[in-house]
Write a protein that holds these residues in place. Structure first.
Motif, PDB file in Angstrom:
ATOM      1  N   THR A  54       0.856  -1.189   0.000  1.00 54.84           N
ATOM      2  CA  THR A  54       0.000   0.000   0.000  1.00 54.84           C
ATOM      3  C   THR A  54       0.890   1.237   0.000  1.00 54.84           C
ATOM      4  O   THR A  54       1.739   1.395   0.879  1.00 54.84           O
ATOM      5  CB  THR A  54      -0.923   0.017   1.228  1.00 54.84           C
ATOM      6  OG1 THR A  54      -1.712  -1.173   1.225  1.00 54.84           O
ATOM      7  CG2 THR A  54      -1.847   1.233   1.197  1.00 54.84           C
ATOM      8  N   ILE A  55       0.643   2.093  -0.995  1.00 52.61           N
ATOM      9  CA  ILE A  55       1.458   3.295  -1.164  1.00 52.61           C
ATOM     10  C   ILE A  55       0.562   4.516  -0.994  1.00 52.61           C
ATOM     11  O   ILE A  55      -0.529   4.579  -1.566  1.00 52.61           O
ATOM     12  CB  ILE A  55       2.121   3.318  -2.553  1.00 52.61           C
ATOM     13  CG1 ILE A  55       3.132   2.173  -2.675  1.00 52.61           C
ATOM     14  CG2 ILE A  55       2.807   4.656  -2.806  1.00 52.61           C
ATOM     15  CD1 ILE A  55       3.675   2.003  -4.070  1.00 52.61           C
ATOM     16  N   VAL A  56       1.013   5.480  -0.222  1.00 52.50           N
ATOM     17  CA  VAL A  56       0.322   6.757  -0.070  1.00 52.50           C
ATOM     18  C   VAL A  56       1.276   7.843  -0.559  1.00 52.50           C
ATOM     19  O   VAL A  56       2.388   7.976  -0.045  1.00 52.50           O
ATOM     20  CB  VAL A  56      -0.096   7.018   1.382  1.00 52.50           C
ATOM     21  CG1 VAL A  56      -0.805   8.357   1.497  1.00 52.50           C
ATOM     22  CG2 VAL A  56      -0.988   5.893   1.892  1.00 52.50           C
ATOM     23  N   SER A  57       0.807   8.598  -1.567  1.00 45.14           N
ATOM     24  CA  SER A  57       1.656   9.648  -2.118  1.00 45.14           C
ATOM     25  C   SER A  57       1.627  10.872  -1.219  1.00 45.14           C
ATOM     26  O   SER A  57       0.854  10.945  -0.262  1.00 45.14           O
ATOM     27  CB  SER A  57       1.192  10.021  -3.526  1.00 45.14           C
ATOM     28  OG  SER A  57       0.006  10.810  -3.466  1.00 45.14           O
ATOM     29  N   GLN A  58       2.449  11.850  -1.559  1.00 46.72           N
ATOM     30  CA  GLN A  58       2.478  13.081  -0.774  1.00 46.72           C
ATOM     31  C   GLN A  58       1.172  13.858  -0.902  1.00 46.72           C
ATOM     32  O   GLN A  58       0.897  14.765  -0.117  1.00 46.72           O
ATOM     33  CB  GLN A  58       3.667  13.967  -1.191  1.00 46.72           C
ATOM     34  CG  GLN A  58       3.544  14.584  -2.582  1.00 46.72           C
ATOM     35  CD  GLN A  58       4.155  13.706  -3.650  1.00 46.72           C
ATOM     36  OE1 GLN A  58       4.004  12.496  -3.626  1.00 46.72           O
ATOM     37  NE2 GLN A  58       4.858  14.333  -4.595  1.00 46.72           N
ATOM     38  N   TYR A  59       0.328  13.498  -1.881  1.00 43.23           N
ATOM     39  CA  TYR A  59      -0.968  14.160  -2.054  1.00 43.23           C
ATOM     40  C   TYR A  59      -2.096  13.386  -1.380  1.00 43.23           C
ATOM     41  O   TYR A  59      -3.260  13.755  -1.502  1.00 43.23           O
ATOM     42  CB  TYR A  59      -1.290  14.312  -3.541  1.00 43.23           C
ATOM     43  CG  TYR A  59      -0.264  15.122  -4.296  1.00 43.23           C
ATOM     44  CD1 TYR A  59      -0.100  16.480  -4.047  1.00 43.23           C
ATOM     45  CD2 TYR A  59       0.564  14.521  -5.240  1.00 43.23           C
ATOM     46  CE1 TYR A  59       0.847  17.225  -4.733  1.00 43.23           C
ATOM     47  CE2 TYR A  59       1.505  15.260  -5.934  1.00 43.23           C
ATOM     48  CZ  TYR A  59       1.644  16.611  -5.674  1.00 43.23           C
ATOM     49  OH  TYR A  59       2.580  17.341  -6.355  1.00 43.23           O
ATOM     50  N   GLY A  60      -1.717  12.311  -0.697  1.00 45.25           N
ATOM     51  CA  GLY A  60      -2.745  11.505  -0.046  1.00 45.25           C
ATOM     52  C   GLY A  60      -3.391  10.505  -0.972  1.00 45.25           C
ATOM     53  O   GLY A  60      -4.356   9.831  -0.594  1.00 45.25           O
ATOM     54  N   ASP A  61      -2.872  10.359  -2.186  1.00 46.51           N
ATOM     55  CA  ASP A  61      -3.408   9.414  -3.148  1.00 46.51           C
ATOM     56  C   ASP A  61      -2.905   8.013  -2.792  1.00 46.51           C
ATOM     57  O   ASP A  61      -1.708   7.819  -2.548  1.00 46.51           O
ATOM     58  CB  ASP A  61      -2.947   9.806  -4.552  1.00 46.51           C
ATOM     59  CG  ASP A  61      -3.687   9.058  -5.618  1.00 46.51           C
ATOM     60  OD1 ASP A  61      -4.848   8.716  -5.385  1.00 46.51           O
ATOM     61  OD2 ASP A  61      -3.101   8.833  -6.695  1.00 46.51           O
ATOM     62  N   THR A  62      -3.792   7.033  -2.773  1.00 45.78           N
ATOM     63  CA  THR A  62      -3.441   5.687  -2.339  1.00 45.78           C
ATOM     64  C   THR A  62      -3.447   4.715  -3.506  1.00 45.78           C
ATOM     65  O   THR A  62      -4.378   4.702  -4.313  1.00 45.78           O
ATOM     66  CB  THR A  62      -4.427   5.189  -1.269  1.00 45.78           C
ATOM     67  OG1 THR A  62      -4.375   6.076  -0.145  1.00 45.78           O
ATOM     68  CG2 THR A  62      -4.073   3.782  -0.803  1.00 45.78           C
ATOM     69  N   THR A  63      -2.388   3.928  -3.588  1.00 49.71           N
ATOM     70  CA  THR A  63      -2.279   2.871  -4.582  1.00 49.71           C
ATOM     71  C   THR A  63      -2.047   1.558  -3.852  1.00 49.71           C
ATOM     72  O   THR A  63      -1.232   1.481  -2.942  1.00 49.71           O
ATOM     73  CB  THR A  63      -1.120   3.133  -5.552  1.00 49.71           C
ATOM     74  OG1 THR A  63      -1.278   4.422  -6.146  1.00 49.71           O
ATOM     75  CG2 THR A  63      -1.089   2.085  -6.654  1.00 49.71           C
ATOM     76  N   VAL A  64      -2.758   0.535  -4.265  1.00 50.28           N
ATOM     77  CA  VAL A  64      -2.634  -0.781  -3.640  1.00 50.28           C
ATOM     78  C   VAL A  64      -2.289  -1.811  -4.715  1.00 50.28           C
ATOM     79  O   VAL A  64      -2.943  -1.869  -5.760  1.00 50.28           O
ATOM     80  CB  VAL A  64      -3.937  -1.194  -2.925  1.00 50.28           C
ATOM     81  CG1 VAL A  64      -3.797  -2.585  -2.319  1.00 50.28           C
ATOM     82  CG2 VAL A  64      -4.289  -0.182  -1.840  1.00 50.28           C
ATOM     83  N   SER A  65      -1.256  -2.586  -4.461  1.00 51.98           N
ATOM     84  CA  SER A  65      -0.862  -3.662  -5.376  1.00 51.98           C
ATOM     85  C   SER A  65      -0.710  -4.940  -4.570  1.00 51.98           C
ATOM     86  O   SER A  65      -0.031  -4.962  -3.543  1.00 51.98           O
ATOM     87  CB  SER A  65       0.451  -3.311  -6.079  1.00 51.98           C
ATOM     88  OG  SER A  65       0.866  -4.379  -6.923  1.00 51.98           O
ATOM     89  N   SER A  66      -1.343  -5.996  -5.031  1.00 48.98           N
ATOM     90  CA  SER A  66      -1.310  -7.260  -4.301  1.00 48.98           C
ATOM     91  C   SER A  66      -0.838  -8.385  -5.203  1.00 48.98           C
ATOM     92  O   SER A  66      -1.130  -8.402  -6.408  1.00 48.98           O
ATOM     93  CB  SER A  66      -2.700  -7.602  -3.743  1.00 48.98           C
ATOM     94  OG  SER A  66      -3.118  -6.645  -2.799  1.00 48.98           O
ATOM     95  N   VAL A  67      -0.099  -9.314  -4.626  1.00 53.19           N
ATOM     96  CA  VAL A  67       0.319 -10.525  -5.328  1.00 53.19           C
ATOM     97  C   VAL A  67       0.046 -11.710  -4.420  1.00 53.19           C
ATOM     98  O   VAL A  67       0.094 -11.602  -3.192  1.00 53.19           O
ATOM     99  CB  VAL A  67       1.818 -10.477  -5.711  1.00 53.19           C
ATOM    100  CG1 VAL A  67       2.077  -9.390  -6.727  1.00 53.19           C
ATOM    101  CG2 VAL A  67       2.687 -10.282  -4.479  1.00 53.19           C
TER     102      VAL A  67
END
Length: 668
Positions: A455-468
């Motif tokens: 789970t990644i949160v950018s400096q703008y609060g945007d969240t990206t989730v990558s699962s394997v």
């Protein structure tokens, strides 16, 4: 007014009415239809001979004469004569006279006479407006008679008339007719910021002025329209910017006055005031370039925000222009996302937006041209995209550790992984912040499929989730048991026990029994056996030579990993016997002894030994094996006594130390 009946005369007084004596009427009606009403005469200031005719014209004071026929079961108690306004404007009144009747007044009949003032007026729209409006409008109308009896029973009679008091008439050419209201969409007069009013006024006695007024005190003061240079259309312009928004459907009127100052019937001037609406974009300040459409909440003042079906009567957005940094980006018309009467929201298309900081402006227009505007600062960003670089190469085995790592990138060239978290099945095992790249080590403990999530949160609060998904194989342990020493040619049994993670038997495991002969380096599979339900597999073989054994459990696809047992060293003794050894001897004389060995190699030396008093063995002589596997030695005992003998074959690479059974010799 007056009453005449066939039995006796009667005086009756009600509200300035006059009772007039007339000739007796016909006999009573003896049936169950109730009283019967008959008009005898209608006359007014317009003249005429008083006869009753459909639609006859009446003016000013109007006299109405009618006869009521009754019987004892239907004696009337009240008679009412009236003429009512046409309902064109609010406040229409009624001119009427009421007769109170006593028992016997109308037996068998009575004739009544009423006087109605069709030119009567009343103050209308508030005293400040000075409008003395007629109670009865000019035009088609009806003289109505009601006779009531105590049974109760109400009997009525009507006579159509045309009222003509010469009042001036006014019409509004811009006001829709009744048909405009049938589908809940009347337009009315538009007064959003300024009212442009046209009124057509006519009258037999001319028109001296036309006034626009309201019965509501919040409306501007009465305004007189400007007389036309020619024709009959009067006009004015009124500033309504300070008037509250809403549909003024029963409070605004236009009235015309004739040359004598008499007011005609006021006409309702349904007026819609729409100063616009507020819109609120439902959009985050950090967005992606393809976030379209955006929902816009809009709100009109409460006076324009009515429940169904009234909400369809007023105003609603019809298009929205979206501008990016002052430049129109897209225009959304009424369609699938906006519709007439939608009471709180609609949608606008953003289009494809460029990355970076921008200002989005929304300008919505309703069906009457009023605007709702809003501006919203936004930052258009891309997702931070992870690329896994480690942790996916194979299947980890329970009990082992696995390192997961990823690199990140962003299409906007600015967004980064400000914070990141690595977890397995919701349990975090590593966290970090920029500039550290996502990485962490996880110890696999439970076999099965597990979800590894970054789970990644950018400096703008945007969240990206990558699962394997990662499958963890069960670990296996293989234990081998068997004889450490065997006799040449005997059966030796080796048993492998296989367990998987959690001490669970590895039923069905394929176990290979491998053998390496002493002095060699290559393992050779002797047999492959399937483990039973307890995880056991066995192999029996004939002992031949010294060597080493091990058991190898094969991996099972997507279930468990392979394992190899510890090495088990297994030695083999030769079979060594003495053929019928002599048990007596004479000292000083040689005795022959023959030893047999299996297996044998010609030239192999055998040692014939005697046991000392201290328990140790001493070699007396040596003999070599012949090609027939035997070795014969002669032993001379130097003195008498008892001796214990044995034959010893020293160890070789192939066979372990071997001793024959011992025997006792008595020497004399």
């Amino acid at each position: 007014m007056g009453i005449s009946r066939s039995v006796r005369s009667l005086a009756l007084a009600t509200s300035a009415a006059v009772l007039c004596a007339v000739a007796p009427a016909s006999a009573a009606v003896a049936d169950d239809t109730g009283a019967v009403i008959a008009f005898d005469g209608v006359s007014s200031d317009a003249g005429g001979d008083g006869t009753v005719s459909a639609g006859q014209t009446i003016t000013g004071t109007t006299d109405v004469t009618f006869t009521v026929h009754a019987d004892p079961d239907d004696e009337p108690t009240t008679a009412v004569v009236s003429i009512t306004g046409s309902g064109v404007y609010q406040g229409t009144g009624t001119v009427k006279q009421t007769f109170s009747l006593s028992p016997g007044d109308c037996l068998p009949s009575c004739t009544l006479h009423a006087t109605l003032d069709t030119a009567a007026t009343q103050q209308f729209g508030g005293s400040t407006n000075g409008v003395a409006a007629p109670l009865v409008n000019d035009g088609e109308n009806t003289i109505h008679v009601e006779v009531d009896s105590p049974r109760p029973r109400l009997v009525t009679a009507n006579s159509a008339v045309t009222v003509d008091n010469g009042r001036p008439a006014v019409t509004l050419p811009d006001l829709p007719g009744d048909d405009a209201w049938t589908d809940h969409k009347p337009v009315g007069l538009s007064a959003d910021g300024e009212l442009s009013l046209r009124a057509t006024a006519t009258g037999d006695n001319g028109v001296s002025r036309v006034r626009y007024f309201s019965s509501n005190s919040t409306w501007p003061a009465p305004a007189d329209l400007t007389a036309p240079a020619s024709g009959a259309t009067w006009t004015t312009t009124l500033d309504t910017s300070a008037v509250r928004a809403g549909l003024w459907a029963g409070e605004v009127y236009v009235v015309a006055y004739d040359e004598d100052g008499r007011a005609g019937s006021p006409v309702r001037a349904t007026t819609l005031v729409d100063h616009g609406f507020t819109i609120t974009p439902k959009l985050d300040t950090v967005i992606h370039p393809d976030e379209t459409p955006v929902m816009l909440n809009y709100a009109y003042p409460p006076s324009l925000n009515k429940a169904f079906p009234s909400n369809l009567n007023y105003a609603y957005p019809v298009s929205t222009t979206v501008s990016l940094d002052g430049k129109a980006q897209a225009t959304t018309p009424v369609g699938a996302y906006t519709y007439e009467g939608n009471t709180d929201r609609f949608f606008a298309d953003l289009g494809q937006l460029p990355y970076g900081a921008h200002t989005l402006a929304f300008d919505a227009v309703d069906n009457r041209g009023a605007h709702g505007r809003a501006a919203l600062p936004v930052t258009v960003v891309s997702e931070v995209t992870p690329t896994w670089t480690a942790g996916l190469q194979d299947f980890p085995v329970a009990g082992s550790s696995r390192t997961y790592a990823a690199t990140t990138s962003a299409a906007d060239g600015v967004s980064r992984a400000e914070h990141w978290t690595l977890d397995v099945d919701g349990t975090t095992f590593a966290t970090g912040s920029y500039p550290a790249r996502p990485a962490g080590t996880w110890k696999a403990t439970t076999p099965g499929v597990h979800e590894v999530t970054l789970t990644i949160v950018s400096q703008y609060g945007d969240t990206t989730v990558s699962s394997v998904s990662t499958r963890v194989l069960a670990a296996t342990t293989t234990q081998l048991t068997g004889p450490a020493i065997s006799t040449y040619g005997s059966r030796a049994t080796f048993t492998a026990t296989v367990a998987q993670t959690g001490a669970k038997p590895a039923a069905g495991a394929r176990v290979s029994f491998q053998y390496k002969r002493a002095g060699t380096t290559a393992w050779k599979t002797q047999v492959t056996v399937t483990a039973d339900s307890t995880g056991k597999a066995s192999y029996a073989t004939t002992a031949r030579y010294n060597g080493a054994w091990r058991a190898v459990t094969a991996a099972k696809n997507l279930t468990w990993a392979s394992s190899t047992s510890k090495t088990l060293t297994s030695r083999v003794r030769a079979v060594l016997t003495v053929s019928k050894p002599a048990t007596t001897a004479v000292h000083g004389k040689p005795v022959s002894y023959t030893a047999l060995s299996s297996p044998y190699v010609p030239g192999t030396g055998l040692l014939f030994q005697a046991r000392q008093k201290d328990g140790t063995w001493v070699t007396l002589t040596r003999a070599t094996l012949t090609s027939r596997g035997s070795a014969t030695a002669k032993i001379t005992f130097p003195r008498a006594g008892s001796r214990t003998l044995r034959v010893y074959r020293p160890a070789t690479a192939d066979l372990a130390d071997t001793y024959s059974s011992s025997w006792t010799v008595k020497v004399s």
